[in-house]
Design an enzyme around this catalytic site. Structure first.
Site, short mmCIF file in Angstrom:
data_model
loop_
_atom_site.label_atom_id
_atom_site.label_comp_id
_atom_site.label_asym_id
_atom_site.label_seq_id
_atom_site.Cartn_x
_atom_site.Cartn_y
_atom_site.Cartn_z
N ASP A 203 -21.68 47.02 -29.32
CA ASP A 203 -21.39 48.43 -29.53
C ASP A 203 -22.34 49.29 -28.68
O ASP A 203 -23.54 49.02 -28.61
CB ASP A 203 -21.60 48.75 -31.02
CG ASP A 203 -21.28 50.19 -31.37
OD1 ASP A 203 -20.08 50.52 -31.42
OD2 ASP A 203 -22.21 50.98 -31.60
N GLU A 244 -27.32 29.85 -25.34
CA GLU A 244 -27.88 28.70 -26.10
C GLU A 244 -26.74 27.97 -26.81
O GLU A 244 -26.94 26.87 -27.32
CB GLU A 244 -28.89 29.20 -27.15
CG GLU A 244 -30.18 29.78 -26.57
CD GLU A 244 -31.02 30.54 -27.62
OE1 GLU A 244 -30.71 30.45 -28.83
OE2 GLU A 244 -31.98 31.23 -27.21
C1 GLC Z 1 -18.97 52.96 -30.75
C2 GLC Z 1 -17.92 52.68 -31.80
C3 GLC Z 1 -17.71 53.94 -32.60
C4 GLC Z 1 -19.00 54.30 -33.27
C5 GLC Z 1 -20.14 54.42 -32.25
C6 GLC Z 1 -21.47 54.41 -32.92
O1 GLC Z 1 -18.56 53.91 -29.85
O2 GLC Z 1 -16.75 52.22 -31.19
O3 GLC Z 1 -16.70 53.79 -33.55
O4 GLC Z 1 -18.88 55.52 -33.94
O5 GLC Z 1 -20.16 53.33 -31.36
O6 GLC Z 1 -21.76 53.13 -33.41
#
Ligand code: GLC
Length: 527
Positions: A203, A244
């Protein structure tokens, strides 16, 4: 010939667990609900499923605010449910990809609770704390990714300092300048890979490295709050952990609207396996624009770098709505399905894209997301509301968000019974790709095929396939010297009228073929 790795072969299907299927009737989707619907993924020949976060969370950002990286939120089930899901998926040949949120935790995570407890606490430096500016305001001019939030800093009364949050104030940014933070997050990766998870979606990867001097953005030629060059060494260290383990994959959310900077995260073979390319997601409905991004990837990325193509996820208006432009949405969504399947690269499908779902209408009193993303997160309609009730087979209770207005027609059960439906089309496309080494891993060349038409050749072991999409709102004939002469076989068209007559594949001269508005076709050329 080397086996094509699983993450290149076929589609990776994104499940937004809150909205996929509710097993216990509380109105929110969960892991038992998902486990009960794995046939749907198998019918789509999904190579893998990517789950948006299911970890314990106060849900300020619906799971992207993680309070414990190594457990499951009771709303979704238990760790045992997740283990069982992994086992069930593996039994079907479906890999499991989890969402790893390394840039920030929840403000309820014990690390942050400790960090904010005192300036001298050993975990103080696990987050980004600073004194305010001379005028008493935040330390610099950085803004939250969410417009409604405003500044990316929150003042903590208890310790009289500000902490950084690139998203909501409930999502404090971890301090990746601190090696102890990096090591702890690597351990999270190992925790899940040890449990048999096949991959991670990273993310907000672009946020993992910021200017360590925290300089303001204004007055400088580049942003200081993301995409700092150190991101690459951090990514390589993550990749070493992943390596790993055999046959694992990392895909990054690299939210940078610049193809060069996206492919920089794929270079050297020791960073990401796949990168989500948001330049592609933001394209207007225009053949030339699509061609440019596809060719830019080919031109800028290293020859071994593998593209990933997606036009929808839980953060963006749905394809059928975004590209609707006065009623073209459904046909364009069908064309997109062919485009993603037939391009060289891994297609990502967001749940509901296979149904051609539009955005749901969310009345003001039901809005829950701070950034306007509720419409694309509406629950999946499984069965007609006239039969299954207002929960449309998603839930026996009241769904946490309203289902789409036309759930009666758009639901899985109706579409599965209709050979002309979007779902039937997506299943046919997936079956074609599953049976075609050329589509999975063949070469690719974009061809001139006339104005408004995007066409590309896929070549494999003695086989040549041609895909073409008509972006225009009028019929267009395939033209152009680059097009191969001779006869072709139409393997598939996205025209709903085409399906019933497809028992005997239509033969036609390539150059005589006329595509209807928004029609896409896949053709087999003579070898
Ligand atoms: C990414 C995710 C989104 C979230 C953001 C913060 O963009 O896809 O849904 O709000 O990260 O984690």
């Amino acid at each position: 010939m080397a086996m094509t790795p699983w993450w290149q072969r076929g589609a990776i299907y994104q499940v937004y667990p809150r909205s996929f299927a509710d097993g216990n009737g509380d109105g929110v989707g969960d892991l038992p609900g998902l486990r009960a619907h794995l046939d749907h993924l198998s019918e789509l020949h999904a190579e893998a499923v990517w789950l948006s976060p299911v970890f314990p969370s106060p849900m300020a950002d619906f799971g992207y605010d993680v309070a414990d990286y190594c457990d499951v939120d009771p709303l979704f089930g238990t760790l045992a449910d997740l283990d069982q899901l992994i086992a069930d998926c593996h039994g079907r040949g479906i890999r499991v990809v989890l969402d790893w949120v390394p840039n920030h935790s929840s403000d309820q995570h014990p690390w942050f609770v400790e960090s904010r407890s005192g300036r001298e606490h050993p975990r103080r430096d696990w987050y980004v704390w600073r004194d305010g500016a001379a005028d008493g305001g935040p330390p610099n001019d950085w803004r939250s990714e969410f417009g409604a939030v405003g500044p990316a800093w929150n003042f903590d009364e208890g310790t009289a300092q500000w902490y950084l949050h690139s998203y909501t104030p409930q999502q404090p940014d971890l301090n990746w300048e601190n090696p102890a933070v990096e090591a702890a997050m690597h351990d999270v990766v190992r925790f899940w890979l040890d449990r048999g998870v096949d991959g991670l979606r990273i993310d907000a990867l672009q946020r993992l490295a910021k200017d360590p001097l925290l300089r303001s953005n204004a007055g400088s030629t580049r942003r200081h709050d993301q995409d700092w060059p150190t991101v690459h060494e951090r990514l390589r260290a993550i990749r070493r952990v992943v390596d790993e383990y055999p046959d694992r994959m990392i895909v990054g959310e690299v939210y940078l609207l610049d193809v060069q900077r996206v492919v920089d995260h794929l270079s050297g073979g020791d960073q990401l396996h796949l990168a989500h390319n948001f330049v592609f997601l933001h394209l207007p409905w225009d053949a030339g624009a699509f061609r440019t991004v596809i060719e830019d990837f080919q031109r800028l990325a290293e020859p071994d770098a593998w593209p990933a193509w997606f036009l929808g996820n839980h953060d963006h208006s749905r394809i059928a709505t975004r590209y609707d432009d006065g009623g073209h949405g459904p046909a364009r969504a069908r064309a997109v399905a062919l485009l993603l399947t037939a391009l060289r690269g891994t297609p990502f499908l967001y749940q509901g894209d296979e149904l051609g779902l539009p955005d749901a209408v969310v009345p003001p009193d039901r809005v829950v997301d701070v950034d306007g993303r509720d419409p694309e997160r509406a629950p999946l309609p499984w069965r007609p509301p006239s039969v299954a009730g207002p929960g449309a087979g998603f839930s026996t209770g009241e769904p946490w968000l309203p289902v789409v207005e036309d759930a009666e027609q758009l639901c899985v059960q109706r579409q599965a019974a209709d050979p002309r439906s979007m779902l039937s089309l997506v299943r046919r496309l997936a079956a074609l790709r599953a049976a075609s080494p050329t589509l999975q891993s063949g070469g690719q060349q974009v061809l001139d095929a006339g104005p408004g038409v995007l066409a590309w050749l896929r070549t494999g072991d003695g086989e040549r396939l041609l895909a073409a999409v008509n972006f225009a709102v009028e019929p267009r004939r395939l033209t152009g010297d680059a097009l191969p002469g001779g006869e072709c076989t139409v393997l598939l068209s996205t025209d709903p009228e085409w399906a019933p007559s497809s028992v005997a594949p239509r033969r036609s001269a390539v150059r005589d073929l006329t595509l209807q508005p928004s029609e896409a076709v896949l053709l087999r050329l003579p070898a």
